[in-house]
Write an enzyme that holds these catalytic residues in place. Structure first.
Site, short mmCIF file in Angstrom:
data_model
loop_
_atom_site.label_atom_id
_atom_site.label_comp_id
_atom_site.label_asym_id
_atom_site.label_seq_id
_atom_site.Cartn_x
_atom_site.Cartn_y
_atom_site.Cartn_z
N ASP A 192 22.42 -17.02 -24.19
CA ASP A 192 23.70 -17.36 -23.57
C ASP A 192 24.70 -16.21 -23.74
O ASP A 192 25.58 -16.26 -24.61
CB ASP A 192 24.21 -18.66 -24.21
N LYS A 200 19.48 -22.38 -28.19
CA LYS A 200 20.42 -21.49 -27.50
C LYS A 200 20.92 -20.45 -28.50
O LYS A 200 21.37 -20.79 -29.59
CB LYS A 200 21.61 -22.26 -26.93
N ASP A 208 29.64 -8.07 -14.66
CA ASP A 208 29.95 -6.65 -14.53
C ASP A 208 29.59 -6.24 -13.11
O ASP A 208 29.24 -7.08 -12.28
CB ASP A 208 29.17 -5.83 -15.57
N ARG A 259 27.13 -29.01 -32.67
CA ARG A 259 27.52 -29.63 -33.93
C ARG A 259 26.97 -31.03 -34.18
O ARG A 259 26.68 -31.35 -35.34
CB ARG A 259 29.05 -29.62 -34.05
N LYS A 263 26.29 -14.65 -20.84
CA LYS A 263 27.28 -14.73 -19.74
C LYS A 263 27.67 -13.36 -19.18
O LYS A 263 28.83 -12.98 -19.18
CB LYS A 263 28.54 -15.46 -20.22
N THR A 306 34.70 -24.52 -19.64
CA THR A 306 35.30 -25.83 -19.91
C THR A 306 36.71 -25.70 -20.50
O THR A 306 37.48 -26.65 -20.51
CB THR A 306 34.42 -26.66 -20.87
#
Length: 232
Positions: free
Chosen positions: A59, A32, A64, A211, A61, A119
């Site tokens: 990624d 990603k 518009d 991570r 997002k 999230t």
């Protein structure tokens, strides 16, 4: 639809990214590329990682007006990524325009998924900041249904929501889920997490892991553990 682990390359430079990817001799993880790396290095980083044989989830997002998103998706489509995304809050017409822009002359296109609610958004902030008073679970499912109506391939969602999304939108509607940690690992700033094995059982199609792999003492071993637990 095959399950896969997507490694979040949340680095701020090409140098750090390639130092990480060079650890994977003989393996080509699905990666990603998020805003931080894309804004630091531009489209060249996408081309180079693609040239090395990796699948890419870009990624960014997008959100518009429909025409701007359509034209932007046409540009991203030429980068030959495998998956990209937008905000479902941009409405059905925007999502339909995105599909139009993303589709190449030969009819092929990358997978397109929608972010429902981030999230970091909970019920309280949704009501206070966005003036959305419906329960967050209902909002997420409504946005997922809108994405399906618009012709998208799936949504980004919590692993806790994957089963509900499939129930509402069908087994073929893809769920891409962050918030995955090993059972014996640090949860970091994630409150609602699942292990790769739990995410598999609940119906996630792809898990996005950052991570727990990128910051591991042995990233390759951590990646292989993820694959073992999630893909089998």
């Amino acid at each position: 639809m095959g399950k896969d682990v997507i490694v979040a390359c949340d680095f701020d430079s090409a140098e750090k990214t390639f130092a990480f990817l060079d650890l994977f001799t003989g393996k080509k993880p699905f990666v990603k590329i998020g805003m931080e790396l894309y804004y630091a290095e531009g489209p060249d980083i996408v081309r180079e990682i693609k040239k090395r044989g990796h699948k890419i989830f870009l990624d960014l997002k997008l959100h518009d007006i429909p025409n701007t998103v359509k034209k932007s998706m046409a540009v991203l489509s030429r980068l030959d990524v495998d998956m990209c995304n937008l905000h479902a809050a941009g409405t059905i017409p925007m999502m339909q325009a995105a599909i139009e822009g993303l589709t190449r002359e030969d009819g092929s296109r990358p997978m397109l998924i929608a972010v429902t609610q981030l999230t970091s958004t909970d019920q309280e902030t949704m009501q206070r900041d966005l003036l959305i008073s419906e329960p967050i679970d209902e909002v997420v499912m409504h946005y997922a249904a809108n994405a399906k109506t618009a012709g998208l391939d799936g949504v980004v969602c919590s692993p806790l929501e994957a089963a509900k999304v499939h129930e509402r939108c069908g087994a073929d509607f893809m769920t891409v889920t962050p918030g995955v940690r090993f059972a014996d690992g640090d949860k970091g700033d994630q409150k609602r997490v699942m292990t790769p094995e739990e995410a598999k059982k609940i119906g996630s199609d792809y898990i996005v892991v950052g991570r727990p792999i990128t910051a591991a003492q042995d990233p390759v071993a951590a990646y292989e553990r993820c694959i073992r637990e999630f893909v089998g």
